[in-house]
Design a protein around this motif. Structure first.
Motif, PDB file in Angstrom:
ATOM      1  N   ALA A  28     -51.226   7.130   9.740  1.00 62.30           N
ATOM      2  CA  ALA A  28     -50.590   8.380   9.295  1.00 62.30           C
ATOM      3  C   ALA A  28     -50.684   8.581   7.792  1.00 62.30           C
ATOM      4  O   ALA A  28     -50.797   9.711   7.325  1.00 62.30           O
ATOM      5  CB  ALA A  28     -49.121   8.400   9.733  1.00 62.30           C
ATOM      6  N   TRP A  29     -50.640   7.505   7.023  1.00 60.14           N
ATOM      7  CA  TRP A  29     -50.600   7.640   5.574  1.00 60.14           C
ATOM      8  C   TRP A  29     -51.904   7.236   4.899  1.00 60.14           C
ATOM      9  O   TRP A  29     -52.235   7.761   3.829  1.00 60.14           O
ATOM     10  CB  TRP A  29     -49.457   6.804   4.996  1.00 60.14           C
ATOM     11  CG  TRP A  29     -48.135   7.322   5.430  1.00 60.14           C
ATOM     12  CD1 TRP A  29     -47.375   6.872   6.474  1.00 60.14           C
ATOM     13  CD2 TRP A  29     -47.412   8.416   4.865  1.00 60.14           C
ATOM     14  NE1 TRP A  29     -46.225   7.609   6.581  1.00 60.14           N
ATOM     15  CE2 TRP A  29     -46.222   8.556   5.597  1.00 60.14           C
ATOM     16  CE3 TRP A  29     -47.655   9.281   3.792  1.00 60.14           C
ATOM     17  CZ2 TRP A  29     -45.277   9.537   5.309  1.00 60.14           C
ATOM     18  CZ3 TRP A  29     -46.710  10.245   3.498  1.00 60.14           C
ATOM     19  CH2 TRP A  29     -45.533  10.358   4.261  1.00 60.14           C
ATOM     20  N   PRO A  36     -56.916  15.415  12.597  1.00 57.73           N
ATOM     21  CA  PRO A  36     -56.364  16.777  12.578  1.00 57.73           C
ATOM     22  C   PRO A  36     -54.850  16.742  12.348  1.00 57.73           C
ATOM     23  O   PRO A  36     -54.179  15.739  12.597  1.00 57.73           O
ATOM     24  CB  PRO A  36     -56.704  17.321  13.972  1.00 57.73           C
ATOM     25  CG  PRO A  36     -57.000  16.148  14.808  1.00 57.73           C
ATOM     26  CD  PRO A  36     -57.442  15.044  13.907  1.00 57.73           C
ATOM     27  N   LEU A  37     -54.324  17.860  11.894  1.00 55.49           N
ATOM     28  CA  LEU A  37     -52.911  17.958  11.534  1.00 55.49           C
ATOM     29  C   LEU A  37     -51.989  17.628  12.705  1.00 55.49           C
ATOM     30  O   LEU A  37     -50.959  16.979  12.528  1.00 55.49           O
ATOM     31  CB  LEU A  37     -52.614  19.364  10.997  1.00 55.49           C
ATOM     32  CG  LEU A  37     -51.206  19.610  10.499  1.00 55.49           C
ATOM     33  CD1 LEU A  37     -50.855  18.645   9.372  1.00 55.49           C
ATOM     34  CD2 LEU A  37     -51.055  21.039  10.045  1.00 55.49           C
ATOM     35  N   LEU A  43     -48.321  11.098  14.845  1.00 55.86           N
ATOM     36  CA  LEU A  43     -48.200   9.774  14.234  1.00 55.86           C
ATOM     37  C   LEU A  43     -46.878   9.637  13.469  1.00 55.86           C
ATOM     38  O   LEU A  43     -46.214   8.599  13.529  1.00 55.86           O
ATOM     39  CB  LEU A  43     -49.384   9.500  13.309  1.00 55.86           C
ATOM     40  CG  LEU A  43     -50.731   9.275  14.002  1.00 55.86           C
ATOM     41  CD1 LEU A  43     -51.859   9.225  12.981  1.00 55.86           C
ATOM     42  CD2 LEU A  43     -50.706   8.013  14.847  1.00 55.86           C
ATOM     43  N   HIS A  44     -46.483  10.689  12.776  1.00 55.77           N
ATOM     44  CA  HIS A  44     -45.208  10.647  12.059  1.00 55.77           C
ATOM     45  C   HIS A  44     -44.026  10.571  13.029  1.00 55.77           C
ATOM     46  O   HIS A  44     -43.054   9.856  12.776  1.00 55.77           O
ATOM     47  CB  HIS A  44     -45.067  11.856  11.132  1.00 55.77           C
ATOM     48  CG  HIS A  44     -45.886  11.735   9.890  1.00 55.77           C
ATOM     49  ND1 HIS A  44     -45.558  10.897   8.861  1.00 55.77           N
ATOM     50  CD2 HIS A  44     -47.029  12.350   9.518  1.00 55.77           C
ATOM     51  CE1 HIS A  44     -46.461  11.004   7.901  1.00 55.77           C
ATOM     52  NE2 HIS A  44     -47.372  11.884   8.286  1.00 55.77           N
TER      53      HIS A  44
END
Length: 73
Positions: A28-29, A36-37, A43-44
């Motif tokens: 995620a980071w 993709p968004l 993931l967050h």
């Protein structure tokens, strides 16, 4: 289920959830530009879910330690 089995299961769950959290956090980071968004949003969300599951595992570990008469940490 015995307290020893519960303690072993909780410890295993903590290791698994921590490992999965670290993998998801890296994706995620650290690799957000490659995804993709929508996947980044998932993931967050998974970070929050895995952190919660880790905490539940820790509480179960404390319960098992209490049943065994061990010092709670």
């Amino acid at each position: 289920m015995t307290a020893n089995t519960l303690l072993r299961g909780a410890n295993t769950a903590m290791v698994i959830f921590l490992t999965l959290f670290l993998i998801v956090a890296y994706l995620a980071w650290g690799m957000e530009a490659q995804f993709p968004l929508m996947l980044i949003a998932v993931l967050h969300f998974l970070q929050i879910l895995l952190a919660g599951l880790f905490k539940v595992s820790y509480v179960i570990r404390l319960i098992a330690q209490n049943q065994l008469g061990q010092v709670l940490r």
